[in-house]
Scaffold this active site. Structure first.
Site, PDB file in Angstrom:
ATOM      1  N   SER A 264       0.863  -1.187   0.000  1.00  0.00           N
ATOM      2  CA  SER A 264       0.000   0.000   0.000  1.00  0.00           C
ATOM      3  C   SER A 264       0.888   1.221   0.000  1.00  0.00           C
ATOM      4  O   SER A 264       2.044   1.154   0.467  1.00  0.00           O
ATOM      5  CB  SER A 264      -0.870  -0.004   1.267  1.00  0.00           C
TER       6      SER A 264
ATOM      7  N   TYR B 151      -1.525  -0.556  10.369  1.00  0.00           N
ATOM      8  CA  TYR B 151      -1.614  -0.867   8.932  1.00  0.00           C
ATOM      9  C   TYR B 151      -0.327  -0.445   8.221  1.00  0.00           C
ATOM     10  O   TYR B 151       0.255  -1.217   7.451  1.00  0.00           O
ATOM     11  CB  TYR B 151      -2.828  -0.142   8.341  1.00  0.00           C
TER      12      TYR B 151
END
Ligand code: NAP
Length: 279
Positions: free
Chosen positions: A148, A161
């Site tokens: 990501s 995350y």
């Protein structure tokens, strides 16, 4: 029937989290090019409907298989890898299963932290651990992890995350370095904002979407096709001299700053979004 230039015929890809979103987008590109796929995730109803959809676009001899799998369980991942090899010639792996949450560091519970690490990082580790002996025995293969933009740009209030994705990128570089000698390549893609089930909440907040847009030179969100096509390229023979890379695919978002989700945190937590200062 195979096309004369069908580059993926006779090969099979394991796609974790392949029942929805980006994973399904990757599987779609693969079956269109004649590869068989094994979709592995927890929700078997969703896997079954994803498989039906893929069969309608599969080309040549491409087959679509599904396997219930929880990437946080070593035995479950080992079973999925073995099932993939039993279904075809496993040469491609997409370590895609993952999720994120929002919250300030000081209010993040150990369970929340460990839950994200177990899926996004340990899950990818287990997927790689149990697939590389098979890839090696098959003469080599290609692994792509779905990282990501959060793996490289800070996203305040999304620390577990971000850290899981940064770790995932080092896992990929380690794999590439250690296993190149077995003709195993490993790369990662770094998507920016793509509308999927996972981003539904974020996409419903206009101020946050507007902030994302301001950070994207190309001025649009991504699609699962955008990501699927890059993953397909990194899995296939066209990228045979590429390994150990992490490629941004985010409309240029990485050139600017990470998104600002503080308005959502303020709405939910008010002043508690930061630890109290001196009295
Ligand atoms: P999604 O549609 O929610 O896909 C996530 C998939 O992961 C689901 O199919 C889910 O299936 C699977 N999964 C979650 N936990 C799992 C577990 N323990 N074992 C096996 N499978 C599991 O969301 P998405 O956006 O496509 O996300 C896919 C990947 O892209 C994630 O790694 C995410 O971090 C990454 N990503 C997304 C974006 C974005 O903007 N959408 C941006 C950057 C990176 P089950 O629930 O059936 O298990």
């Amino acid at each position: 029937m195979t096309r004369p230039n069908d580059p993926l015929a006779g090969q099979l890809a394991l796609v974790t989290g392949g029942g929805s979103g980006i994973g399904l987008g990757c599987a779609r590109e693969l079956v269109r090019d004649g590869a068989s796929v094994m979709l592995a995730a927890r929700n078997t109803d969703r896997l079954a409907s994803a498989a039906d959809e893929l069969r309608s676009v599969a080309y040549g001899g491409a087959e679509v298989h599904v396997q219930a799998c929880d990437v946080t369980s070593e035995s479950s991942v080992a079973e999925a890898c073995a099932a993939a090899q039993a279904a075809g010639r496993l040469t491609m792996v997409v370590a895609n299963a993952g999720f994120g949450t929002g919250g300030p560091i000081h209010l993040t519970s150990l369970d929340d932290w460990e839950g994200i690490m177990r899926t996004n990082l340990t899950g990818a580790f287990l997927t790689i651990k149990h697939s590389v002996p098979i890839l090696s025995a098959n003469g080599g293969g290609s692994i792509v992890a779905v990282s990501s933009i959060a793996g490289v740009s800070t996203h305040r209030f999304m620390t577990p995350y971000d850290v899981s994705k940064a770790g995932l990128e080092m896992l990929i570089r380690q794999t590439a370095d250690e296993l190149g000698c077995r003709n195993i390549r490993a790369n990662a893609v770094r998507p920016g904002l793509v509308p999927t089930d996972a981003t539904e909440g974020l996409m419903s907040l206009d101020t946050i979407v507007a902030d994302y847009m301001e950070q994207m030179p190309l001025g649009r969100v991504g699609t699962t096709e955008d990501i699927g096509q890059l993953v397909r390229f990194l899995l296939g023979p066209e990228s045979s001299w590429i390994t150990g890379t992490c490629i941004s695919i985010d409309g240029g978002h990485h050139l600017r700053r990470g998104p600002n989700i503080e308005p959502a945190m303020e709405m939910v937590l008010g002043d508690q979004r930061y630890p109290a200062g001196p009295a």
